[in-house]
Design an enzyme around this catalytic site. Structure first.
Site, PDB file in Angstrom:
ATOM      1  N   ASP A  25       0.786   3.366  -3.115  1.00 28.53           N
ATOM      2  CA  ASP A  25       0.916   3.688  -1.698  1.00 28.53           C
ATOM      3  C   ASP A  25       1.705   2.536  -1.089  1.00 28.53           C
ATOM      4  O   ASP A  25       1.178   1.438  -0.913  1.00 28.53           O
ATOM      5  CB  ASP A  25      -0.477   3.808  -1.072  1.00 28.53           C
ATOM      6  CG  ASP A  25      -0.433   3.966   0.448  1.00 28.53           C
ATOM      7  OD1 ASP A  25       0.678   4.058   1.012  1.00 28.53           O
ATOM      8  OD2 ASP A  25      -1.507   3.987   1.072  1.00 28.53           O
ATOM      9  N   LYS A  91       9.012  -0.664   6.034  1.00 29.49           N
ATOM     10  CA  LYS A  91       9.088   0.777   5.772  1.00 29.49           C
ATOM     11  C   LYS A  91       9.837   1.504   6.889  1.00 29.49           C
ATOM     12  O   LYS A  91      10.490   2.516   6.657  1.00 29.49           O
ATOM     13  CB  LYS A  91       7.668   1.324   5.654  1.00 29.49           C
ATOM     14  CG  LYS A  91       7.575   2.744   5.128  1.00 29.49           C
ATOM     15  CD  LYS A  91       6.126   3.056   4.826  1.00 29.49           C
ATOM     16  CE  LYS A  91       5.919   4.485   4.371  1.00 29.49           C
ATOM     17  NZ  LYS A  91       4.499   4.707   4.022  1.00 29.49           N
ATOM     18  N   GLU A 188       2.462  11.592   1.238  1.00 29.25           N
ATOM     19  CA  GLU A 188       1.174  10.925   1.455  1.00 29.25           C
ATOM     20  C   GLU A 188       0.037  11.910   1.736  1.00 29.25           C
ATOM     21  O   GLU A 188      -1.031  11.801   1.128  1.00 29.25           O
ATOM     22  CB  GLU A 188       1.308   9.895   2.582  1.00 29.25           C
ATOM     23  CG  GLU A 188       2.111   8.673   2.125  1.00 29.25           C
ATOM     24  CD  GLU A 188       2.663   7.833   3.268  1.00 29.25           C
ATOM     25  OE1 GLU A 188       2.269   8.061   4.430  1.00 29.25           O
ATOM     26  OE2 GLU A 188       3.493   6.952   2.992  1.00 29.25           O
ATOM     27  N   ASP A 210      -3.789  10.908   9.566  1.00 32.09           N
ATOM     28  CA  ASP A 210      -3.523   9.587   8.992  1.00 32.09           C
ATOM     29  C   ASP A 210      -3.155   8.600  10.091  1.00 32.09           C
ATOM     30  O   ASP A 210      -2.038   8.617  10.613  1.00 32.09           O
ATOM     31  CB  ASP A 210      -2.389   9.711   7.950  1.00 32.09           C
ATOM     32  CG  ASP A 210      -2.031   8.368   7.290  1.00 32.09           C
ATOM     33  OD1 ASP A 210      -2.505   7.307   7.752  1.00 32.09           O
ATOM     34  OD2 ASP A 210      -1.252   8.394   6.313  1.00 32.09           O
TER      35      ASP A 210
HETATM   36  P1  ADP Z   1      -0.566   1.665   6.832  1.00 27.88           P
HETATM   37  O1  ADP Z   1      -0.728   2.972   6.172  1.00 27.88           O
HETATM   38  O2  ADP Z   1       0.209   1.753   8.108  1.00 27.88           O
HETATM   39  O3  ADP Z   1      -0.075   0.608   5.938  1.00 27.88           O
HETATM   40  P2  ADP Z   1      -3.455   1.236   6.772  1.00 27.88           P
HETATM   41  O4  ADP Z   1      -3.870   2.591   6.458  1.00 27.88           O
HETATM   42  O5  ADP Z   1      -3.654   0.194   5.752  1.00 27.88           O
HETATM   43  O6  ADP Z   1      -1.989   1.181   7.359  1.00 27.88           O
HETATM   44  O7  ADP Z   1      -4.244   0.806   8.091  1.00 27.88           O
HETATM   45  C1  ADP Z   1      -4.130  -0.436   8.646  1.00 27.88           C
HETATM   46  C2  ADP Z   1      -4.846  -0.412   9.961  1.00 27.88           C
HETATM   47  O8  ADP Z   1      -6.220  -0.105   9.751  1.00 27.88           O
HETATM   48  C3  ADP Z   1      -4.787  -1.728  10.687  1.00 27.88           C
HETATM   49  O9  ADP Z   1      -4.444  -1.515  12.035  1.00 27.88           O
HETATM   50  C4  ADP Z   1      -6.223  -2.225  10.573  1.00 27.88           C
HETATM   51  O10 ADP Z   1      -6.594  -3.020  11.670  1.00 27.88           O
HETATM   52  C5  ADP Z   1      -6.990  -0.934  10.569  1.00 27.88           C
HETATM   53  N1  ADP Z   1      -8.334  -1.106  10.034  1.00 27.88           N
HETATM   54  C6  ADP Z   1      -8.693  -1.527   8.810  1.00 27.88           C
HETATM   55  N2  ADP Z   1     -10.034  -1.612   8.713  1.00 27.88           N
HETATM   56  C7  ADP Z   1     -10.534  -1.216   9.897  1.00 27.88           C
HETATM   57  C8  ADP Z   1     -11.840  -1.084  10.437  1.00 27.88           C
HETATM   58  N3  ADP Z   1     -12.915  -1.403   9.725  1.00 27.88           N
HETATM   59  N4  ADP Z   1     -11.965  -0.636  11.700  1.00 27.88           N
HETATM   60  C9  ADP Z   1     -10.889  -0.337  12.431  1.00 27.88           C
HETATM   61  N5  ADP Z   1      -9.630  -0.451  11.993  1.00 27.88           N
HETATM   62  C10 ADP Z   1      -9.449  -0.876  10.741  1.00 27.88           C
HETATM   63 MG    MG Z   2      -0.844   4.611   5.094  1.00 28.71          MG
END
Ligand code: ADP
Ligand code: MG
Length: 623
Positions: A25, A91, A188, A210
């Site tokens: 991913d 990205k 995705e 998502d």
């Molecule tokens: P991406 O797909 O854009 O790379 P992710 O799916 O990894 O992103 O999500 C990252 C986001 O998730 C960040 O904004 C992070 O702060 C949030 N996040 C991660 N854990 C938590 C949580 N426990 N509660 C709220 N938000 C969270």
């Molecule tokens: Mg993602």
């Protein structure tokens, strides 16, 4: 000593033959790598135990003699101190020109245009988005190779469903730079659905919500026979967890009366603290926000209710996008069979509750929301690498080689072009070649070449019981149907009488990747030769048809011709027969037209006779 395990013959590969295949991913904020081990998909951790790799690369000043770059958590930690050389959210730049990047001026680093591409200006020189992504991908590749102590065979990499060709190509290029063999790019939302095993569940419509760090994607997928079709996608490319951080930070600053304008590093520190508090609030009843701004210590207790209030507008925006995508897909929320939650931000209880209330059902959240995409990709990679026992029941979404039918003279008429998405059904009409023909032999072939002899034969069947008609009058519809399992069935139906025949061909993908590659290579290499061969065969078929039609006409109505005319036609038939035995397509065509031209008056006479016979006994005025 451990006992050696022996499996049933054919049940599993020798462990030495197992290929290391992973799902990656490649996220805007985070990236992960996962693999199927002992039948279960799991994310692979780094040596420190963490599975998440921040999608951040920091380039170091070569003049300082540094090792060049930092990747992941190290880079993230340095972002506050060195924002200009720390590339995050790359990205958003993939496969894009500078002008196409949303809010490009708000990025903490400098983006310039080079060869129509957005590239990043760093202290170590200009970096393309592919190069930056390749650093992240290579880190994950090494992680996989370390944990399996083996070379990586290949990877399935996920991309947003809305990614266009350029963005997908850029992703593939990045993988290539990282030395990764891309087994496939998959969407995705599809990967998330696979992780939940929805491809094995009942057919229907699913919503994938998502909410990541910087983006919100909502996709509506329809599952038919194990294959997901993207019905509609929507969302907001500038809405994600970061905005929740910002909203919380702004609220705290307003609460505490701090109005001083923050410098860059203070802003980054406040932002980081807001993110920490936000994440903590997903599982705690209150959290204290602490930061130092303009020399003063800021301290504020935040409750989930406070947080929900100051971010309510953001959650509402996601739901507006959800309603829009349902409209685009032409379905109601009641028709949605399941809702999958993806992205770290769906850990926020308020988001889960809002989505659940809207759809009137509990969303699926039991898998880790930031791992679910990588897990689904790993399952797909495992199958594509041939590791899974049911590897032949692959979820294939395109036809690897064209499917067609043999026509007169050993030519292939392509019906389903290669790369068509499956499931699919395509039809084409054919006709009979001879007068009074009551049966049709159908030969189903696979390949890119024009001649049947150069393609792979898949099946033969016959359509019988066609009512006798003149050549070319029957209309036989041949339909190719490929279902999601790659099962091809071909049916032929004479439209007038309704007689029908069909055959099932199983499986449509009996070829290995290498064979497919070889066949494609072959078709490119021989295209010119094929065109010539095709022209010759077509010319011969036309010639034969012309000769046959002329003979039939002579047998019926030769008395209409003068002796000289008859001789001329006979001579031309003989000449055409002789020419057609050679291999000069143009000469055959010329001889065919000569015969056609010479028989025109004869055809007119025959037509008059036909009309006269039809009208015999009727007076002209009656007609
Ligand atoms: P991406 O797909 O854009 O790379 P992710 O799916 O990894 O992103 O999500 C990252 C986001 O998730 C960040 O904004 C992070 O702060 C949030 N996040 C991660 N854990 C938590 C949580 N426990 N509660 C709220 N938000 C969270
Ligand atoms: Mg993602």
């Amino acid at each position: 000593m451990a006992l050696l395990q022996i499996s049933e013959p054919g049940q599993s590969l020798d462990p030495h033959q197992r290929r290391v295949a992973v799902g990656i991913d490649l996220g805007t904020t985070h990236s992960l790598v996962a693999a199927v081990r002992h039948g279960v998909a799991e994310c692979l951790p780094a040596t420190d135990g963490r599975v998440i790799l921040p999608s951040v690369v920091r380039y170091l000043d070569p003049a300082q003699g540094g090792s060049g770059r930092q990747i992941g958590f190290d880079a993230l930690a340095a972002q506050v101190q060195d924002p200009a050389n720390t590339v995050s959210s790359v990205k958003r730049l993939m496969g894009r020109g500078r002008a196409q990047v949303v809010d490009v001026d708000k990025l903490p680093y400098t983006v310039v245009e080079q060869d129509g591409m957005a590239v990043i200006e760093t202290v170590a020189g200009r970096k393309t988005p592919m190069e930056v992504s390749a650093e992240i991908l290579a880190t994950l590749r090494f992680r996989a190779e370390d944990s399996f102590d083996d070379e990586l065979y290949g990877a399935v990499i996920t991309v947003p469903a809305y990614f266009d060709d350029a963005q997908r190509q850029a992703t593939k290029d990045a993988a290539q730079l990282a030395g990764i063999n891309v087994l496939r790019l998959i969407n995705e939302p599809t990967a998330a659905a696979i992780a939940y095993g929805l491809d094995n569940s009942s057919e229907g419509v699913y919503a994938i919500y998502d909410l990541g760090g910087g983006t919100f994607d909502i996709s509506i997928l329809r599952l038919t026979k194990g294959v997901f079709e993207v019905m509609a996608t929507g969302g907001d490319s500038a809405l994600g967890g970061d905005d929740y951080d910002q909203a919380l930070a702004a609220w705290v600053l307003a609460q505490t009366g701090v109005s001083a304008s923050l410098n860059a590093s203070e802003r980054a520190a406040v932002h980081a603290e807001a993110r920490r508090v936000k994440e903590a609030l997903s599982s705690s009843a209150s959290e204290t926000f602490r930061a130092a701004v303009a020399g003063t210590a800021v301290e504020q207790i935040v409750t989930p209710a406070d947080f929900e209030t100051c971010t309510a507008a953001l959650t509402a925006r996601t739901m507006t996008a959800v309603r829009k995508v349902l409209r685009d897909a032409g379905i109601t929320k009641e028709e949605v069979q399941g809702v999958v939650m993806v992205g770290g931000s769906t850990r926020m209880p308020v988001v889960r509750r809002t989505v659940g209330e809207f759809f009137g059902q509990e969303p699926l959240t039991n898998l880790n929301p930031d791992e679910v995409v990588a897990l689904g990709a790993a399952i797909q990679a495992n199958a594509l690498a041939g590791n899974s026992r049911d590897g032949d029941l692959l979820l294939l979404d395109v036809i690897p080689l064209s499917l067609g039918i043999e026509t007169m003279g050993g030519l292939v008429e392509r019906i389903v072009p290669r790369n068509s998405a499956i499931p699919t059904a395509l039809a084409q009409d054919f006709t009979t070649y001879q007068d009074g023909q009551t049966a049709l032999a159908l030969h189903v072939v696979q390949g890119e070449r024009d001649l049947v002899a150069d393609c792979r034969s898949l099946a033969r069947f016959e359509l019988r019981g066609i009512p006798p008609m003149v050549a070319g009058a029957a209309r036989i519809r041949v339909t190719f149907t490929v279902d999601a399992d790659g099962l091809l069935s071909v049916s032929a139906k004479e439209q007038g009488s309704g007689v029908e025949a069909r055959v099932d061909v199983k499986p449509a993908y009996g070829l290995s990747d290498e064979q497919i590659a070889a066949m494609l290579q072959d078709s490119f290499a021989t295209a010119e030769q094929d065109i010539k061969a095709r022209a010759l065969v077509e010319a011969r078929v036309d010639a034969d048809r012309m000769i046959a039609a002329t003979r039939t006409a002579l047998a019926a109505d030769a008395d209409l011709l003068e002796a000289g005319e008859r001789e001329q036609i006979d001579a031309l038939v003989a000449a055409l027969g002789a020419t057609a035995a050679g291999d000069d397509a143009q000469a055959i065509e010329a001889a065919t037209s000569a015969l056609a031209k010479a028989t025109e008056p004869f055809a007119a006479l025959r037509m008059n006779r036909g009309i006269q016979q039809a009208l015999s006994g009727k007076k002209l005025e009656e007609v």
